[in-house]
Design a protein around this motif. Structure first.
Motif, PDB file in Angstrom:
ATOM      1  N   ARG A  87     -24.595 -13.478  13.221  1.00  0.00           N
ATOM      2  CA  ARG A  87     -25.980 -13.142  12.871  1.00  0.00           C
ATOM      3  C   ARG A  87     -26.021 -12.216  11.649  1.00  0.00           C
ATOM      4  NH1 ARG A  87     -27.186 -12.425  17.874  1.00  0.00           N
ATOM      5  NH2 ARG A  87     -26.906 -10.178  17.886  1.00  0.00           N
ATOM      6  N   ASN A 139     -24.993 -14.178   8.535  1.00  0.00           N
ATOM      7  CA  ASN A 139     -26.080 -15.075   8.119  1.00  0.00           C
ATOM      8  C   ASN A 139     -27.229 -14.318   7.466  1.00  0.00           C
ATOM      9  OD1 ASN A 139     -24.775 -17.391   8.922  1.00  0.00           O
ATOM     10  ND2 ASN A 139     -25.694 -17.400  10.968  1.00  0.00           N
ATOM     11  N   ASP A 140     -27.580 -13.164   8.026  1.00  0.00           N
ATOM     12  CA  ASP A 140     -28.653 -12.348   7.432  1.00  0.00           C
ATOM     13  C   ASP A 140     -28.286 -11.950   6.011  1.00  0.00           C
ATOM     14  OD1 ASP A 140     -30.104 -12.506   9.736  1.00  0.00           O
ATOM     15  OD2 ASP A 140     -29.691 -10.452  10.407  1.00  0.00           O
ATOM     16  N   THR A 141     -27.054 -11.530   5.819  1.00  0.00           N
ATOM     17  CA  THR A 141     -26.602 -11.115   4.486  1.00  0.00           C
ATOM     18  C   THR A 141     -26.683 -12.281   3.505  1.00  0.00           C
ATOM     19  OG1 THR A 141     -25.151  -9.410   5.380  1.00  0.00           O
ATOM     20  CG2 THR A 141     -24.642 -10.187   3.173  1.00  0.00           C
ATOM     21  N   VAL A 142     -26.215 -13.458   3.933  1.00  0.00           N
ATOM     22  CA  VAL A 142     -26.209 -14.633   3.059  1.00  0.00           C
ATOM     23  C   VAL A 142     -27.642 -15.084   2.759  1.00  0.00           C
ATOM     24  CG1 VAL A 142     -25.528 -17.065   2.872  1.00  0.00           C
ATOM     25  CG2 VAL A 142     -23.922 -15.384   3.800  1.00  0.00           C
ATOM     26  N   GLU A 143     -28.476 -15.216   3.796  1.00  0.00           N
ATOM     27  CA  GLU A 143     -29.842 -15.707   3.607  1.00  0.00           C
ATOM     28  C   GLU A 143     -30.673 -14.780   2.737  1.00  0.00           C
ATOM     29  OE1 GLU A 143     -31.533 -16.575   7.446  1.00  0.00           O
ATOM     30  OE2 GLU A 143     -29.914 -17.989   7.897  1.00  0.00           O
ATOM     31  N   ASN A 144     -30.493 -13.486   2.922  1.00  0.00           N
ATOM     32  CA  ASN A 144     -31.291 -12.523   2.150  1.00  0.00           C
ATOM     33  C   ASN A 144     -30.631 -12.148   0.834  1.00  0.00           C
ATOM     34  OD1 ASN A 144     -33.139 -12.404   4.292  1.00  0.00           O
ATOM     35  ND2 ASN A 144     -31.882 -10.885   5.339  1.00  0.00           N
ATOM     36  N   LYS A 145     -29.480 -12.771   0.549  1.00  0.00           N
ATOM     37  CA  LYS A 145     -28.708 -12.434  -0.655  1.00  0.00           C
ATOM     38  C   LYS A 145     -28.571 -10.913  -0.786  1.00  0.00           C
ATOM     39  CE  LYS A 145     -29.268 -16.586  -3.426  1.00  0.00           C
ATOM     40  NZ  LYS A 145     -29.568 -17.460  -2.322  1.00  0.00           N
TER      41      LYS A 145
END
Length: 178
Positions: free
Chosen positions: A10, A13-19
């Motif tokens: 999680r 994914n948060d880091t990747v999605e929010n760049k």
């Protein structure tokens, strides 16, 4: 165990999605840095400036970790079981602060002495007795070195300004009782 894995996934994914420019995997019971994270984050690794792996169960940091996250400015590895750093840490040209407090270092991690932008080193609560004073004195940007709660020798206590251009934090000397 599954819950910890889900939490890591999680956060990644948060880091990747929010760049985002930071990755916080503190308190995740990690024994090693998850290899799957490299693949999951490959599109954003250049943008990651801060990583926290504090309070895990890491025994080592790999050269792959260091070379993958080459743009790191802050690295928090406090509260693990680390006793050395990979030589490749010297390739972190932008690293300004590293927290290695509450680990298992017995000697000062020498590769840090050649990290060019390093300003803050926290090594509180390790088992460090010797410090390469000559190498530290040549660290141009070092501002603060925390060696509190380490069994450092008396020669380290002589490292004061103007001999070294940084603040040295040490625990008070224990009074010697006859």
């Amino acid at each position: 165990m599954g819950e910890a894995v889900a939490r890591v996934a999680r956060k990644v994914n948060d880091t990747v999605e929010n760049k985002a420019d930071s990755l916080d995997l503190a308190n995740c019971k990690l024994m090693t840095f998850p290899v799957g994270v490299y693949k999951a984050m490959r599109s954003v690794t250049e943008g990651i400036h801060r990583i926290s792996l504090a309070n895990n169960e890491l025994k080592s940091i790999t050269s792959r970790f260091v070379t993958t996250f080459s743009q790191l400015r802050e690295l928090n590895l406090a509260g693990n079981y680390l006793h050395r750093l990979p030589e490749e840490i010297t390739s972190l040209l932008h690293l300004r602060a590293i927290d290695l407090s509450r680990n298992r270092f017995r000697r000062f991690p020498e590769p840090l002495a050649t990290v060019p932008a390093l300003e803050i080193i926290d090594l509180e609560e390790n088992e460090i007795a010797e410090v390469p004073t000559d190498k530290l004195a040549s660290m141009a940007l070092l501002r603060s070195l925390n060696l509190r709660a380490n069994p450092v020798g008396p020669e380290v206590r002589l490292l004061v300004r103007p001999l070294v251009p940084f603040e040295l934090l040490l625990s008070p000397e224990e009074p010697i009782h006859p």
